[in-house]
Design an enzyme around this catalytic site. Structure first.
Site, PDB file in Angstrom:
ATOM      1  N   LYS A 133      51.968  26.477  49.350  1.00 39.48           N
ATOM      2  CA  LYS A 133      51.378  27.405  48.382  1.00 39.48           C
ATOM      3  C   LYS A 133      52.328  27.499  47.201  1.00 39.48           C
ATOM      4  CE  LYS A 133      47.868  30.485  48.429  1.00 39.48           C
ATOM      5  NZ  LYS A 133      46.533  30.388  49.005  1.00 39.48           N
ATOM      6  N   GLY A 186      35.782  40.045  43.894  1.00 42.89           N
ATOM      7  CA  GLY A 186      36.087  38.987  42.939  1.00 42.89           C
ATOM      8  C   GLY A 186      35.306  37.738  43.322  1.00 42.89           C
ATOM      9  N   GLY A 222      37.291  44.477  47.360  1.00 47.17           N
ATOM     10  CA  GLY A 222      37.588  43.348  46.457  1.00 47.17           C
ATOM     11  C   GLY A 222      36.375  42.453  46.277  1.00 47.17           C
TER      12      GLY A 222
HETATM   13  P1  NAD Z   1      39.860  37.257  42.899  1.00 46.90           P
HETATM   14  O1  NAD Z   1      41.078  37.532  42.100  1.00 46.90           O
HETATM   15  O2  NAD Z   1      38.717  36.581  42.258  1.00 46.90           O
HETATM   16  O3  NAD Z   1      39.296  38.640  43.521  1.00 46.90           O
HETATM   17  C1  NAD Z   1      40.116  39.634  44.042  1.00 46.90           C
HETATM   18  C2  NAD Z   1      39.476  40.973  43.666  1.00 46.90           C
HETATM   19  O4  NAD Z   1      40.180  42.018  44.339  1.00 46.90           O
HETATM   20  C3  NAD Z   1      39.537  41.268  42.163  1.00 46.90           C
HETATM   21  O5  NAD Z   1      38.232  41.593  41.690  1.00 46.90           O
HETATM   22  C4  NAD Z   1      40.513  42.462  42.073  1.00 46.90           C
HETATM   23  O6  NAD Z   1      40.166  43.365  41.014  1.00 46.90           O
HETATM   24  C5  NAD Z   1      40.310  43.113  43.427  1.00 46.90           C
HETATM   25  N1  NAD Z   1      41.422  43.939  43.880  1.00 46.90           N
HETATM   26  C6  NAD Z   1      42.761  43.702  43.801  1.00 46.90           C
HETATM   27  N2  NAD Z   1      43.450  44.710  44.371  1.00 46.90           N
HETATM   28  C7  NAD Z   1      42.523  45.598  44.824  1.00 46.90           C
HETATM   29  C8  NAD Z   1      42.593  46.842  45.514  1.00 46.90           C
HETATM   30  N3  NAD Z   1      43.769  47.394  45.843  1.00 46.90           N
HETATM   31  N4  NAD Z   1      41.439  47.483  45.829  1.00 46.90           N
HETATM   32  C9  NAD Z   1      40.249  46.949  45.500  1.00 46.90           C
HETATM   33  N5  NAD Z   1      40.113  45.765  44.849  1.00 46.90           N
HETATM   34  C10 NAD Z   1      41.233  45.115  44.512  1.00 46.90           C
HETATM   35  O7  NAD Z   1      40.355  36.484  44.205  1.00 46.90           O
HETATM   36  P2  NAD Z   1      39.464  35.652  45.244  1.00 46.90           P
HETATM   37  O8  NAD Z   1      39.534  34.221  44.902  1.00 46.90           O
HETATM   38  O9  NAD Z   1      38.144  36.318  45.402  1.00 46.90           O
HETATM   39  O10 NAD Z   1      40.339  35.840  46.561  1.00 46.90           O
HETATM   40  C11 NAD Z   1      40.315  37.073  47.261  1.00 46.90           C
HETATM   41  C12 NAD Z   1      41.234  36.981  48.480  1.00 46.90           C
HETATM   42  O11 NAD Z   1      40.787  35.935  49.336  1.00 46.90           O
HETATM   43  C13 NAD Z   1      42.708  36.663  48.163  1.00 46.90           C
HETATM   44  O12 NAD Z   1      43.519  37.304  49.103  1.00 46.90           O
HETATM   45  C14 NAD Z   1      42.782  35.155  48.354  1.00 46.90           C
HETATM   46  O13 NAD Z   1      44.096  34.731  48.646  1.00 46.90           O
HETATM   47  C15 NAD Z   1      41.852  34.994  49.548  1.00 46.90           C
HETATM   48  N6  NAD Z   1      41.279  33.659  49.659  1.00 46.90           N
HETATM   49  C16 NAD Z   1      40.549  33.156  48.641  1.00 46.90           C
HETATM   50  C17 NAD Z   1      39.997  31.880  48.756  1.00 46.90           C
HETATM   51  C18 NAD Z   1      39.130  31.296  47.675  1.00 46.90           C
HETATM   52  O14 NAD Z   1      38.420  30.319  47.947  1.00 46.90           O
HETATM   53  N7  NAD Z   1      39.130  31.853  46.476  1.00 46.90           N
HETATM   54  C19 NAD Z   1      40.214  31.141  49.941  1.00 46.90           C
HETATM   55  C20 NAD Z   1      40.952  31.714  50.985  1.00 46.90           C
HETATM   56  C21 NAD Z   1      41.478  32.991  50.833  1.00 46.90           C
END
Ligand code: NAD
Length: 358
Positions: free
Chosen positions: A84, A186, A184
């Site tokens: 990572k 996102g 969350g």
């Molecule tokens: P992202 O940044 O698009 O979304 C994360 C969301 O969480 C954002 O909208 C942010 O405003 C919100 N957030 C942050 N802190 C918060 C809190 N305290 N309370 C409420 N909301 C909060 O990220 P993503 O790509 O959707 O990834 C989300 C999680 O999943 C991360 O931990 C990432 O490591 C994990 N993940 C993502 C993927 C992927 O394919 N994108 C794959 C495996 C794991």
């Protein structure tokens, strides 16, 4: 949050191969790549752009995330290692630029393919394509690099994991009448909202970004909850999909869910202890690195030359993998211990065919 041990102590404790720091004079980029393991192959793992309060926090994050990638790849039956990277932003609103992305791409290129970068929090397909101008060892772009945004695949895999948890807890796999509290919304969270509401679930959502909440309320019919209340909301499934360390030992007694299953990496502050406490509290825990493997499977699978059909099959397998880990967790300290055990067996070569061999 960080570890007080020296950096070498942390590397030894977590079993890392390499931790590399980089500063690019021209752009000011400060980045770290952590390669946890290449025993099963080259390592694919996302690049996180984040503002860290301290260097120690950034090191702690990249070490934990990269170790999780090793387990994720192994448990998913991929011939890949775990790594990572993080970009340490100088302040929270530091803008994404092509210069920064290209400097990061050049850093990634120095690993000669042992590390393959992709999206994580704060990095989108455009950033990946900018990085790809400097290295071919990156996945998840749309023009220069391949694979696109992995989050729909991550959401699909997490949905499969939730189905397995529901069945394991005797609820069947019908989502109608099931309430999911999702923290969350996102990239992954919003895709998961769509899958869950299409399947008939009631979805409570919270996000510190109001626009993200409004979007899923408008498009999926989700119900907004204050972000301070989401983790203790009464629900069947609690799904942390924001950042890590959402749940720790102090919070477990306040949880009002029967299942914990979300897409965020490192949901538990101390996974070994917290997963035992969850089991004692009667909460079924779908380990994060098992259920959120869809994005990795998609990008790593493409990198390895898998067909679209095989990529779909491997994503669907998250259901069976989770189900087997939940069953094994009954006989072990926790489902986390069961998942780590399977990952370690695969890494040491004692379980050639993955969880299905048990
Ligand atoms: P992202 O940044 O698009 O979304 C994360 C969301 O969480 C954002 O909208 C942010 O405003 C919100 N957030 C942050 N802190 C918060 C809190 N305290 N309370 C409420 N909301 C909060 O990220 P993503 O790509 O959707 O990834 C989300 C999680 O999943 C991360 O931990 C990432 O490591 C994990 N993940 C993502 C993927 C992927 O394919 N994108 C794959 C495996 C794991």
């Amino acid at each position: 949050m960080h570890d007080n041990d020296s950096i070498f102590e942390q590397l030894v404790d977590r079993g890392h191969e390499r931790l590399c720091f980089h500063h690019d004079e021209e752009t000011g980029l400060k980045a770290i790549v952590a390669i946890h393991s290449t025993k099963l192959g080259n390592a694919l793992g996302g690049t996180r752009r984040w503002y860290y309060e301290s260097e120690a926090d950034a090191v702690y994050d990249v070490l934990r995330l990269s170790k999780g990638m090793t387990y994720k790849a192994a448990v998913s039956g991929l011939p890949m290692g775990g790594a990572k990277s993080v970009i340490m932003l100088p302040h929270r609103k530091h803008p994404k630029t092509e210069h920064e992305a290209r400097a990061m791409g050049a850093f990634v290129d120095t690993f000669d393919g042992a590390y393959i970068a992709a999206e994580d929090v704060g990095v989108d397909t455009q950033f990946i394509d900018w990085m790809a101008a400097e290295t071919s060892h990156v996945m998840g772009g749309e023009t220069v690099s391949r694979g696109g945004d992995p989050s729909p695949w991550t959401a699909m895999g997490t949905f499969h994991g939730m189905r397995a948890c529901l069945i394991h807890s005797g609820r069947g796999e019908d989502f109608s009448g099931v309430t999911v509290a999702l923290q969350g919304v996102g990239h992954v969270g919003q895709n998961l909202c769509r899958l869950l509401t299409d399947a008939g679930a009631t979805v409570l959502v919270a996000d510190i970004n109001k626009e993200c909440v409004d979007r899923v309320v408008d498009t999926c019919g989700c119900t907004a909850v204050h972000d301070a209340d989401i983790l203790s909301a009464e629900c069947d499934i609690l799904a942390p999909c924001a950042l890590g360390n959402a749940i720790d030992g102090r919070l477990i007694p306040n949880l009002r869910c029967s299942i914990l299953c979300g897409a965020a990496n490192n949901i538990l502050g101390d996974p070994e202890e917290d997963a035992v406490a969850l089991k004692a509290a009667g909460i079924v825990y779908g380990p994060d690195f098992v259920v959120n493997a869809g994005g990795l499977i998609h990008l790593a699978g493409m990198h390895l030359g898998m067909s679209d059909e095989l990529l779909q099959t491997k994503n669907d397998e998250i259901f069976e993998t989770t189900a087997q880990i939940l069953r094994r967790g009954e006989e072990m300290d926790s489902t986390y211990a069961a998942a780590v055990d399977i990952a370690k067996q695969r890494i040491s070569g004692t379980q050639e065919t993955g969880v299905h061999a048990s």
